[in-house]
Design an enzyme around this catalytic site. Structure first.
Site, short mmCIF file in Angstrom:
data_model
loop_
_atom_site.label_atom_id
_atom_site.label_comp_id
_atom_site.label_asym_id
_atom_site.label_seq_id
_atom_site.Cartn_x
_atom_site.Cartn_y
_atom_site.Cartn_z
N PRO A 156 33.09 44.76 29.64
CA PRO A 156 33.93 44.54 28.45
C PRO A 156 34.19 43.06 28.15
O PRO A 156 34.38 42.26 29.07
CB PRO A 156 35.23 45.25 28.80
N ASN A 157 34.20 42.73 26.89
CA ASN A 157 34.56 41.41 26.34
C ASN A 157 33.47 40.36 26.55
O ASN A 157 33.61 39.24 26.04
CB ASN A 157 35.89 40.90 26.93
N ARG A 193 33.87 32.33 21.23
CA ARG A 193 35.32 32.15 21.22
C ARG A 193 35.76 31.42 22.47
O ARG A 193 35.18 31.57 23.52
CB ARG A 193 36.03 33.52 21.16
N TYR A 247 35.29 29.17 28.31
CA TYR A 247 34.09 29.84 28.81
C TYR A 247 32.80 29.08 28.49
O TYR A 247 31.72 29.58 28.77
CB TYR A 247 34.01 31.25 28.23
N ASN A 264 27.83 42.54 35.81
CA ASN A 264 29.12 41.85 35.65
C ASN A 264 30.08 42.86 35.04
O ASN A 264 30.09 43.06 33.83
CB ASN A 264 28.97 40.65 34.71
N ALA A 322 36.50 43.15 33.40
CA ALA A 322 37.83 43.61 33.82
C ALA A 322 37.78 44.96 34.53
O ALA A 322 38.71 45.30 35.26
CB ALA A 322 38.76 43.69 32.61
N GLU A 372 26.95 42.57 42.23
CA GLU A 372 28.11 42.31 41.35
C GLU A 372 28.24 40.81 41.13
O GLU A 372 28.25 40.04 42.09
CB GLU A 372 29.38 42.86 42.01
N HIS A 403 30.14 37.50 38.71
CA HIS A 403 31.23 37.07 37.82
C HIS A 403 31.01 35.63 37.38
O HIS A 403 30.58 34.80 38.19
CB HIS A 403 32.58 37.18 38.52
N ARG A 430 41.91 33.31 40.65
CA ARG A 430 42.71 33.67 39.47
C ARG A 430 43.90 34.55 39.88
O ARG A 430 44.33 34.52 41.02
CB ARG A 430 41.80 34.37 38.46
#
Lengths: 151, 151, 151, 151, 151, 151, 151, 151, 151, 151, 151, 151
Positions: free
Chosen positions: A11-12, A19, A24, A75, A78, A99, A101, A108
């Protein structure tokens, strides 16, 4: 025939580069897919990239990948921290999954330190921006025996 | 002059390959250092490898590395989960550090899921056996701008 | 041209008014959207209302809203307490979002006391039934500088 | 007219029997639906079976079931442990729901011991393989007064 | 005769506007009371405002309000998170109370995420600066039936 | 010769039906034993029922059952949540055991959500009143291969 | 000269009997003080009763009591669960204190189960309404040697 | 005919007075029963005292008491903190029960601060030595309406 | 003109020296204030000392100190561990505050190990009896630049 | 002959002043040792300073100090929060130890709020930069009776 | 006259050797008692062995042992982790008790890591199979001064 | 040739007997080593004893022991509760290790109740002073088959 691997974005991640570039960076998902494709082809494998904001669709894609892919670079965004369903899918399909990221999730908020996905993956790579995807491809290929030790 | 990076191994890693080969494989630490050295040289950087079972000596080595190294690939072994002192050293010396692990620590006992070190590193790579070291070198070089995106 | 804001309803809110009226009252979602529309228009802004039971679709809607809306009044329903993905979307799109709830979530089961969404919103309004939506619109407009202090 | 009940399967259950047969056995979801259908018809009720990997679609299906079903036998799969949204749906639709599981969730990882769904169901049946579905049907029918005590 | 409501401010709110204006803005408590008074009068109710740094005095004021007020808009400040005594007072006096906060307490330190007060209030409004007070008045009036739905 | 199974009731279940009928119904333990006996005999097995308020005696009964029973349907009552000793007995005797509960323990106080017993049982059935016992018998018989899939 | 003891009431106890009589009964604090006074005098001791909503004033009263009282019967109300300051006062003054409660705090919300005060008191009496005060007086007098064992 | 109440002592209380007198004093259980009997008879009720080290027997005794006693004064000893079974018994028999303790359990190890029994009792008295039993009788009689307020 | 600093004492500190001298010593608060005054004057600053048992009054005193004092040496006593209100006051007034304690709070009960106040102070001094106050004055003066490094 | 005290610095403190001056200032460890030496000599005691990154060597140094030192001022650095071994050493050697910290550990990450060392020290001083060392010397001397109250 | 010691076995230990020999070995409880008896007699003490599945009977046996035994070697089995009652018995009878376990409880499920019994015993021996009993006897005899240091 | 075993002592154990004799007794480490040596030789094995305060050196010693020793009796001192590194060493070297402690760690502070080492040892012996070492030798020899059951 060349091996094929799935590059899956959660997601995202479709928002990458367009953006919040100060956070990022200006690299878009399309750019990452292109670089990852070149990187993979140089190692003799083909890449198919997919992205979805839907947990259910990510499950569908992973289930289908079991019919054509040799492995997955994933990836989960969330969903990393909450999705037992994706964890079960990975266990069920039996494909090797790496996996990855973009950001260092261990640096974080504390709810991002735990991954529900990692325990059923080969391993986890976290924190190296778009380079994480390329490292993930190498890690997967090494696991598949396609990247020998240097002599 | 070629850049130099430190390859640092924490406690018990000197035993690699000679004991419990069914668990950790038959690759020795010497072999890893050799492969990592070849891998690094191909990318134009020199490697110095060190290992210690002493938390204090690992701190000393890291502090000294600040005077000669461009970055560190670090497998902190069991100290990963308990050493605030090593975390403070990494914060203090200001070198980029990549944390790596042979095994997938997120798939082992829960006390191995948390890293005290990772929050002050660039990122973490975990679960790819000796390949984790090579991936760590690439991750560090990319961070240093020595590994460009594929065109 | 009039500002536009998104009124977004999460899972199960489509059932409002038609089921369990003794609990949630007889006001339907349609009625709320209508009253909210009137309320917004009186303050000079247009409203678009959407509802979905899909976390993924809510993410899609929020991402798209970034292209046309000035802000969002969002009742995330049950996803309030679990969705890091929606939280990340809100962070990414950069729109001001007001989180609202029909019931007083702080007076219900303890797992409803924590919101994953609120920390990335302007604020949270909880407990005032359909009035929560109207208060949310006012809160958003005040944040946008469209609701001056009374003189 | 015969009563109708919904047999609802959550994420990854579509994989049953075709993958990892050594773990989940060789019984497919289709086979379970067929056996469950026979079992139900012998007790005078009709069965409609649905499966989805989407939390949102499961919510939709449950909401619609309120218009035609007398009750639900539900295996929420991995959503059992995380979905407050499905819990809210069950509360809202007012249908009697029996939660069932193929494996004994209380004997697996600790995050599978807690069900967000069970507190709003009549009860929970866990651990009896495909037989769990048939037991679930009986439990639902008994709750509906269609399965009298033996004399 | 016009309804009267109590506007109650907890500890340190007397400092508003005069100190740390870069954090809390330059609006003073006096200004807020004035704006809130105008806002209330436009809706046909009178406001009495009180502030205290003493938990005991806040209890006294609330107890007395039971004899004259129709409801309370209450910013309990730091006592929000610790005062069972204020919670008991609100339960005892039976007046409707709206809890409000200037800042978004859900976005601050974790000890500010939990409210001991909110479970016995109608609801909570948090994060909209001085506007929170005006929203709180509207929320209270709606609860009292003095703010009808827009037609 | 017909198989025999043990129907074992834990503490306070001797009170069933005679006290608090508005809570537990008017069905007595004797009635349940009778219905369960009929239900079992129809499936070709004999039932022996025992009840005790003593943890020690329940252990004795289970140990002895290993010499004559093919399996156990067990309602451990309040010992469900605290008795490691009963758990160890079930592990030691090697008989298949089905844990059952009259009420839905997952919908009661949180200390009733965890079962110390369930991890060493085949599975758990909870929430269907006296019907739970009959479902438990069917579950046990299916496990023993005495209840074939419907054709 | 007759011994004297302090009867001390914490926050909100001044409201007893006049509000929420369906919960706390119609007995007022004045009535309790009167009954307690009669009860004490029959045992040969005098009573002084005080109440405050201020933690600070309760501390002052307890500190002063050290100069004239032989002991204290104390209902700390909501401060029971939070006030380390009152605990320190009781430790400091060295008077025997009996903690009492009208309601059974162990049967209410979990945050009321823990007392910060009780560990420095002789003991705690909870749940017997106004009778708790009379029991508290007897408990204190027994501790002071003024209530012999029955022969 | 005189009312009868049960005085029930849990595990290890039979040792009172004969061992560790420096800790528990020299008062024996027999002495306590005698004093309690005199105390009760003066208030017009008869006492039957029982003690057991068996959780199961304590359950049996309480269940039987439902047939003859008007209430129970119960010192559950160490079972206070662990026995859900005794809690369920008290809930089931419907008799008023007063929980009492010789020592102040709130001033001892933290695992003694929580009572599984108290939430289903009228109240709890803790810390007054043998006097706790007499206070418990008074508390029970007041609950039964046999101990009027002093005039 | 000489700088002035506030010496502020929290609850129960007025009892120092007069009660429990075997624990807290025979030094009174008056004596401490006198010694602290001499100590401060020797370093060229004036001291004003205040004490209160009221959290509210301590807030008032700190707020007022912002108008005249250069800094505060503060022993918050028991409020150290619970008062978010005092923490907020210190944040708001912007004066440098040194938190001090007579006893070593880190060696006492675990609820005394955490300070709500310390995170907004310059630092904390704990465990040196009345000397803690003098050390606190030196620490504050050094922070204010009035105590140079020795040459 | 003059008393001697040990000034002991833990891991990473050798880096002081030479690295990250914007964080830790430009004062070096050597400078601190010198200032501390002057400060101590003015009060009539001699100082020996030692530093090590090894937990084991810090233990050795402390054990040896028992043969010559009158007390220790100890900054355990990161070992503060993890070293039970250093705690045991301090308990064993019987010397008075003052724990000091440059930064305010109570205002940093939560894992730095707890000290394993402080409970066996006289006290703790935290947050005053290099001045913490001088305050620590004064605190130790006061404990040793070498710093009288000002008259 | 020879000293006598009690060898006490808790729940399920009567099953030793006859069931699950692949787990617990083929040594029966009788065999252990015999070996332990020989072992003890060689050291000049007599052994009495008892076993029970009843917590209450184990309490009775321990209480009685206070009249004849010099000490106890106790394997509390599953009651180790839950029985505060047995802990209280051991505290009360004042006999030296050695807690022993066949298996290494620290290497099993986490709920077996904590012993409620050990804190009131001399010590604990865990993990050496039937040899644990013999080691326990030696440990007890050494405590009783019957096993001198070797010269 | 005689078997050899390592007797390894962790941090601070070199202080035994010379300091705090009222706590740890007057037996020195040298004395323990001598007694243990005699004890071992009587059973036909040789002992080598080592002690270190360095975690790193203890790891080195254990690694080397894998080349000459048949097993280890290890008192890890304070590292028991924190050292994952020592745990990993024991896992890696494959020697049988018995963990022993002089004091009963289960009766001390709660942070001493958990051992990071014990799960990878044969077992743990805790609480019997210097006798723990002798018991540890016997436990190790029994594990090695050198200590037969008594006949």
């Amino acid at each position: 025939m060349a091996k094929e691997i799935l590059l899956l974005h959660g997601p995202n991640l479709n928002l990458l580069g367009t953006r919040e570039p100060e956070v990022y960076g200006r690299v878009t998902l399309e750019q990452i897919n292109q670089w990852a494709g070149i990187h993979a082809r140089r190692r003799g494998v083909e890449l198919r990239a997919e992205q979805s904001n839907y947990e259910g669709l990510l499950i569908d894609i992973l289930q289908t990948a079991a019919t054509w892919a040799s492995g997955v670079v994933f990836n989960p965004g969330a969903y990393t921290h909450t999705s037992i369903a994706l964890r079960d899918t990975i266990s069920a399909i039996g494909l090797p999954v790496v996996e990855i990221h973009l950001s260092n999730i261990h640096a974080r908020e504390s709810f991002r330190h735990v991954s529900m996905i990692a325990p059923v993956c080969i391993g986890q790579i976290s924190g190296f921006g778009w380079q994480s995807y390329l490292l993930g491809i190498d890690a997967l290929l090494a696991h598949l025996g396609l990247l020998p030790a240097p002599e």
